[in-house]
Design a protein around this motif. Structure first.
Motif, PDB file in Angstrom:
ATOM      1  N   THR A  13     -42.731 -21.005 -24.655  1.00 58.85           N
ATOM      2  CA  THR A  13     -42.762 -20.175 -25.855  1.00 58.85           C
ATOM      3  C   THR A  13     -41.349 -19.822 -26.322  1.00 58.85           C
ATOM      4  O   THR A  13     -41.023 -19.925 -27.506  1.00 58.85           O
ATOM      5  CB  THR A  13     -43.559 -18.888 -25.593  1.00 58.85           C
ATOM      6  N   GLY A  14     -40.497 -19.414 -25.370  1.00 60.16           N
ATOM      7  CA  GLY A  14     -39.141 -19.029 -25.719  1.00 60.16           C
ATOM      8  C   GLY A  14     -38.329 -20.167 -26.292  1.00 60.16           C
ATOM      9  O   GLY A  14     -37.611 -20.007 -27.285  1.00 60.16           O
ATOM     10  N   LEU A  15     -38.441 -21.348 -25.685  1.00 57.39           N
ATOM     11  CA  LEU A  15     -37.665 -22.500 -26.152  1.00 57.39           C
ATOM     12  C   LEU A  15     -38.199 -23.035 -27.478  1.00 57.39           C
ATOM     13  O   LEU A  15     -37.421 -23.487 -28.329  1.00 57.39           O
ATOM     14  CB  LEU A  15     -37.666 -23.595 -25.084  1.00 57.39           C
ATOM     15  N   GLU A  16     -39.499 -22.977 -27.675  1.00 60.31           N
ATOM     16  CA  GLU A  16     -40.051 -23.409 -28.969  1.00 60.31           C
ATOM     17  C   GLU A  16     -39.616 -22.456 -30.078  1.00 60.31           C
ATOM     18  O   GLU A  16     -39.409 -22.890 -31.220  1.00 60.31           O
ATOM     19  CB  GLU A  16     -41.565 -23.505 -28.886  1.00 60.31           C
ATOM     20  N   ASP A  17     -39.470 -21.189 -29.754  1.00 61.68           N
ATOM     21  CA  ASP A  17     -38.958 -20.235 -30.742  1.00 61.68           C
ATOM     22  C   ASP A  17     -37.527 -20.577 -31.148  1.00 61.68           C
ATOM     23  O   ASP A  17     -37.081 -20.223 -32.247  1.00 61.68           O
ATOM     24  CB  ASP A  17     -38.993 -18.806 -30.184  1.00 61.68           C
ATOM     25  N   GLU A  18     -36.820 -21.273 -30.250  1.00 58.75           N
ATOM     26  CA  GLU A  18     -35.453 -21.717 -30.552  1.00 58.75           C
ATOM     27  C   GLU A  18     -35.439 -23.123 -31.153  1.00 58.75           C
ATOM     28  O   GLU A  18     -34.389 -23.750 -31.249  1.00 58.75           O
ATOM     29  CB  GLU A  18     -34.611 -21.695 -29.272  1.00 58.75           C
ATOM     30  N   GLN A  19     -36.602 -23.602 -31.544  1.00 59.93           N
ATOM     31  CA  GLN A  19     -36.776 -24.887 -32.244  1.00 59.93           C
ATOM     32  C   GLN A  19     -36.611 -26.119 -31.357  1.00 59.93           C
ATOM     33  O   GLN A  19     -36.327 -27.216 -31.851  1.00 59.93           O
ATOM     34  CB  GLN A  19     -35.814 -24.992 -33.442  1.00 59.93           C
ATOM     35  N   PHE A  20     -36.787 -25.972 -30.039  1.00 59.12           N
ATOM     36  CA  PHE A  20     -36.806 -27.130 -29.156  1.00 59.12           C
ATOM     37  C   PHE A  20     -38.224 -27.667 -29.068  1.00 59.12           C
ATOM     38  O   PHE A  20     -39.194 -26.914 -29.172  1.00 59.12           O
ATOM     39  CB  PHE A  20     -36.321 -26.767 -27.748  1.00 59.12           C
ATOM     40  N   GLU A  21     -38.340 -28.964 -28.845  1.00 58.86           N
ATOM     41  CA  GLU A  21     -39.635 -29.566 -28.554  1.00 58.86           C
ATOM     42  C   GLU A  21     -39.806 -29.554 -27.044  1.00 58.86           C
ATOM     43  O   GLU A  21     -38.949 -30.067 -26.320  1.00 58.86           O
ATOM     44  CB  GLU A  21     -39.699 -31.003 -29.078  1.00 58.86           C
ATOM     45  N   VAL A  22     -40.879 -28.951 -26.552  1.00 66.01           N
ATOM     46  CA  VAL A  22     -41.042 -28.709 -25.118  1.00 66.01           C
ATOM     47  C   VAL A  22     -42.292 -29.403 -24.594  1.00 66.01           C
ATOM     48  O   VAL A  22     -43.369 -29.322 -25.193  1.00 66.01           O
ATOM     49  CB  VAL A  22     -41.131 -27.198 -24.810  1.00 66.01           C
ATOM     50  N   VAL A  23     -42.143 -30.073 -23.449  1.00 64.28           N
ATOM     51  CA  VAL A  23     -43.267 -30.686 -22.742  1.00 64.28           C
ATOM     52  C   VAL A  23     -43.345 -30.033 -21.364  1.00 64.28           C
ATOM     53  O   VAL A  23     -42.326 -29.901 -20.683  1.00 64.28           O
ATOM     54  CB  VAL A  23     -43.069 -32.209 -22.600  1.00 64.28           C
ATOM     55  N   LEU A  24     -44.552 -29.639 -20.966  1.00 69.92           N
ATOM     56  CA  LEU A  24     -44.755 -28.978 -19.676  1.00 69.92           C
ATOM     57  C   LEU A  24     -45.385 -29.920 -18.658  1.00 69.92           C
ATOM     58  O   LEU A  24     -46.219 -30.752 -18.999  1.00 69.92           O
ATOM     59  CB  LEU A  24     -45.664 -27.761 -19.826  1.00 69.92           C
ATOM     60  N   SER A  25     -44.981 -29.738 -17.393  1.00 68.00           N
ATOM     61  CA  SER A  25     -45.616 -30.438 -16.285  1.00 68.00           C
ATOM     62  C   SER A  25     -45.719 -29.457 -15.119  1.00 68.00           C
ATOM     63  O   SER A  25     -44.793 -28.697 -14.858  1.00 68.00           O
ATOM     64  CB  SER A  25     -44.794 -31.664 -15.882  1.00 68.00           C
ATOM     65  N   GLU A  26     -46.849 -29.488 -14.392  1.00 61.05           N
ATOM     66  CA  GLU A  26     -47.082 -28.514 -13.335  1.00 61.05           C
ATOM     67  C   GLU A  26     -47.017 -29.107 -11.938  1.00 61.05           C
ATOM     68  O   GLU A  26     -47.099 -28.373 -10.953  1.00 61.05           O
ATOM     69  CB  GLU A  26     -48.446 -27.843 -13.537  1.00 61.05           C
TER      70      GLU A  26
END
Length: 227
Positions: A18-31
């Motif tokens: 959420t924080g990085l997307e607010d900074e306009q980065f495209e984010v992919v998550l892996s668990e």
């Protein structure tokens, strides 16, 4: 810029995304370690935020495998372990930076920006056109000193137009390079047109010189004068 976050703590991962997307980065998550390694080895990310303690492969195992494959994507390690030995092990294993949990998001963001600047020494990271300015590291866009808030897709679209400044950009080019769809279809043309219209509303305010122009039958061009 695309960032991969490999983190098995769901709350931490969600907060980072959420924080990085607010900074306009495209984010992919892996668990998991296995999934994280599969994604990281694709080499399609500008930065990897990698937790050490993961189910499956550990972060250090992933890091070692990436470096053996000559994948030089910057890696920022996250861990609850704060001993000197752990930090040394991570950095010696090929990590570019190291952050111990818990940490402040502002510090993580600063470290990410530093690594992105370091990893692209010869690439143009700032674009300008008649008061319109884009910084790829801080993810900020301003015009005449006023910040413009863009969605990640709008940011990527504007970046592409700025890189091709003064040149006609076809819908085929946007479909391939921004939407990453190799085949242009009518429905995607409509989506592109909608995004161009929304971007134009944000970039070209009343009273300002129009920068985004439509070239009938050809596409679009960003510039101070119409083609």
């Amino acid at each position: 810029m695309r960032i991969l976050i490999v983190e098995d703590e769901k709350k931490v991962a969600k907060a980072l995304k959420t924080g990085l997307e607010d900074e306009q980065f495209e984010v992919v998550l892996s668990e998991t370690g296995e999934d994280g390694y599969f994604l990281a080895s694709s080499g399609s990310f500008d930065l990897i935020v990698l937790d050490i303690m993961l189910p499956g492969r550990s972060g250090l195992e992933i890091l070692s495998a990436l470096r053996k494959q000559q994948i030089g994507t910057p890696v920022l390690l996250l861990t609850a372990r704060g001993t000197v030995e752990d930090r040394v092990r991570g950095l010696d294993g090929g990590a570019d930076d190291y952050l111990t949990k818990p940490f402040a998001f502002a510090e993580l963001l600063a470290r990410i920006r530093m690594l992105l600047r370091r990893g692209r020494p010869n690439e143009i990271l700032r674009f300008k056109c008649d008061g319109l300015e884009m910084d790829l590291v801080t993810r900020k866009v301003v015009r005449d000193g006023v910040r413009i808030e863009l969605t990640p897709r709008e940011f990527e679209l504007l970046e592409f137009l700025l890189r091709q400044q003064g040149q006609i950009v076809s819908r085929e080019m946007l479909a391939c390079d921004v939407w990453r769809e190799p085949h242009r279809v009518v429905t995607l043309d409509n989506v592109i047109d909608v995004h161009i219209a929304r971007l134009r509303q944000k970039v070209d305010q009343p009273g300002q010189l129009k920068l985004i122009h439509t070239v009938r039958g050809a596409g679009f061009v960003l510039g101070e004068t119409e083609p």
